[in-house]
Scaffold this motif. Structure first.
Motif, mmCIF file in Angstrom:
data_model
loop_
_atom_site.group_PDB
_atom_site.id
_atom_site.type_symbol
_atom_site.label_atom_id
_atom_site.label_comp_id
_atom_site.label_asym_id
_atom_site.label_seq_id
_atom_site.Cartn_x
_atom_site.Cartn_y
_atom_site.Cartn_z
ATOM 1 N N LYS A 50 14.628 -2.083 2.863
ATOM 2 C CA LYS A 50 15.548 -2.839 3.716
ATOM 3 C C LYS A 50 15.120 -4.295 3.855
ATOM 4 O O LYS A 50 15.931 -5.224 3.676
ATOM 5 N N SER A 57 13.005 -6.185 2.048
ATOM 6 C CA SER A 57 13.009 -6.970 0.808
ATOM 7 C C SER A 57 14.430 -7.350 0.421
ATOM 8 O O SER A 57 14.677 -8.474 -0.046
ATOM 9 N N GLN A 58 15.396 -6.442 0.649
ATOM 10 C CA GLN A 58 16.796 -6.771 0.349
ATOM 11 C C GLN A 58 17.314 -7.852 1.303
ATOM 12 O O GLN A 58 18.033 -8.772 0.878
ATOM 13 N N GLN A 59 16.939 -7.756 2.568
ATOM 14 C CA GLN A 59 17.361 -8.775 3.533
ATOM 15 C C GLN A 59 16.804 -10.149 3.164
ATOM 16 O O GLN A 59 17.519 -11.154 3.222
ATOM 17 N N ASP A 76 15.883 -11.213 0.217
ATOM 18 C CA ASP A 76 16.553 -11.710 -0.991
ATOM 19 C C ASP A 76 17.933 -12.277 -0.661
ATOM 20 O O ASP A 76 18.333 -13.327 -1.187
ATOM 21 N N THR A 126 13.436 -14.356 -6.035
ATOM 22 C CA THR A 126 13.516 -13.054 -5.386
ATOM 23 C C THR A 126 12.143 -12.636 -4.891
ATOM 24 O O THR A 126 11.116 -13.066 -5.421
#
Length: 497
Positions: free
Chosen positions: A156, A158-160, A162, A240
């Motif tokens: 969660k 790491s996606q936020q 990015d 990223t």
């Protein structure tokens, strides 16, 4: 570039010293400047790391005369090769290159230095309390560990990050949407507010940030972290989180043949006697028509000067007239990270036979992250690790023998093999004790720094220009960022003529 030291020290112990004390300040300064040789050039460059050498190389190619003044007795800045026998080296400083780090790879190619893959075959080791895992970085998480207690938060967050770093203004992070709010909190406070297992995630982040920037999650402005992630790319590839941390497909994917310092050594060799070593700059005086750069061994009159050293060192130079307050206050806030690199040499990299990459990640010290730092042919075996942030402050002051024993014991414990206790050699580089670095691998920004003072980071002050990896748009803190900053500074100065 260093603490302010009176030039009267050159006259200590002589009859002239007593007379100099009695002179008015202006007369003393004039007498001091006459005590060292002088030179003239179109451009003076302060610092012979990759940023300064790239600046000089570009300006010489454009037809300008250049003098490079380096405080150390070597070139390379925060890159440093350490001999390990038979003409081979292991890097005691910066070393990795990866996808989108186009400029350092291009420079290396131009001076005849190739790359090879960092060793990444087999499994990594992860230890966190009772959890002890071996895992491959070929999985969806890459280098991040598949900790079952933290997995959901890892994915969660790491996606936020990015998503927030996408379309980020890498050259001007202080102009990002909600920049003031993002700059008012730290990475740690943001993680605690956005995760389920906050304590676990903050604990896992510590070895990452300690190795990455030599600091703790609570030291870092969240805006600074987003800018760092966004910068892990180039003009056509957004940065990223994964590219920043990964070995495979990431910033740690490759190494330079012959050791990273060899790039700077070859650039300096081509520049020849334009490069002056053991020449720390003490004062830069600017007028409407030029600058005078005064060092311990040489005074240079030039049209422009490029200061290509870390902000914390640039702050130690005596500027006349004084720099604008924003620039001066910025350099007071951009502290260097606290980082030590520790390395053990073995007859062979025996971890490879056990299907291990040599990489471990663990919560607790002294070493949080390790990697295989062996030469391209795998002989001898070199295992390296980082002691950063709070671990550096804890272990750095301890006696070498105690620190060495703790590091080797941790290697043995992480990999479950007592052969790690008996290397043929052990060496370390504590960058906080390096006079002309004062820490590493880069400067860090705490809350309020970028939004309050960021525009002064690379903005020229009259005829004084700034380079150094911290001033880069992409890959600041890396060798690629240093090269990019030198290219930018050279173009900026060339356009001013």
């Amino acid at each position: 570039m260093t603490t302010r030291t009176s030039r009267r020290a050159f006259l200590a112990g002589t009859a002239g010293a007593a007379a100099a004390v009695a002179l008015p300040a202006a007369a003393r300064a004039e007498a001091d400047s006459a005590a060292v040789p002088s030179a003239t050039a179109d451009v003076a460059v302060v610092g012979a790391g990759l940023a300064g050498l790239t600046t000089a190389r570009r300006l010489v190619a454009a037809g300008h005369s250049v003098v490079v003044l380096e405080a150390r007795d070597r070139v390379g800045g925060r890159t440093l090769n350490h001999p390990i026998g038979d003409g081979k080296v292991a890097e005691a400083g910066g070393e990795f290159v990866g996808p989108t780090q186009d400029r350092i790879v291009a420079l290396a190619t131009e001076v005849g230095v190739g790359t090879f893959d960092a060793y990444d075959t087999g499994n990594n080791v992860y230890v966190n309390g009772l959890i002890n895992l071996k895992y491959s970085d070929t999985g969806p998480l890459g280098t991040a560990p598949p900790d079952p207690l933290l997995l959901a938060d890892i994915i969660k967050l790491s996606q936020q990050i990015d998503l927030m770093a996408a379309n980020f203004p890498v050259a001007t992070p202080w102009t990002a949407p909600n920049a003031a709010r993002l700059d008012a909190e730290t990475l740690e406070t943001w993680v605690r507010a956005n995760s389920v297992n906050a304590e676990g995630i903050v604990g896992l982040l510590r070895p990452f940030t300690e190795a990455l920037v030599g600091a703790e999650p609570g030291d870092l402005s969240f805006l600074f972290v987003l800018a760092y992630v966004a910068a892990a790319g180039n003009a056509t590839n957004p940065g990223t989180f994964e590219r920043l941390f990964n070995v495979r497909g990431g910033a740690q994917q490759s190494r330079l043949i012959g050791g990273s310092q060899v790039v700077a050594q070859r650039v300096a060799s081509a520049l020849g006697d334009r490069v002056h070593l053991s020449t720390p700059v003490r004062r830069i005086t600017q007028t409407a028509t030029g600058v005078t750069v005064a060092s311990d061994a040489l005074t240079v009159d030039a049209a422009h000067v490029v200061v290509a050293i870390p902000p914390a060192l640039a702050a130690r130079i005596d500027y006349q007239p004084l720099l604008p307050a924003a620039r001066d206050l910025l350099t007071q806030r951009l502290a260097m990270g606290a980082l030590m690199k520790v390395e053990a040499v073995y007859p062979t990299p025996f971890w490879r036979a056990a299907n291990l990459t040599g990489q471990f990640l663990t919560v607790g010290g002294p070493v949080g992250y390790s990697f295989d730092n062996s030469p391209p042919d795998g002989s001898p075996g070199v295992l390296a690790g980082f002691v950063g942030g709070a671990q550096n402050l804890k272990w750095g002051p301890k006696p070498l023998a105690e620190r060495r024993a703790a590091v080797l014991a941790q290697f043995a414990r992480m990999f479950g093999d007592n052969r790690y206790l008996s290397p043929t050699d052990y060496f370390e580089m504590d960058w906080t004790l390096e006079e002309w670095s004062r820490g590493g691998p880069t400067a860090i920004a705490g809350p309020g720094t970028l939004t309050g003072y960021g525009p002064a980071l690379r903005g020229a002050v009259g005829r004084i220009h700034w380079a150094g990896t911290e001033t880069s748009d992409y890959w600041q803190g890396y060798m690629d960022g240093a090269v990019r900053s030198g290219e930018r500074a050279a173009a900026e100065v060339a356009a001013a003529f």
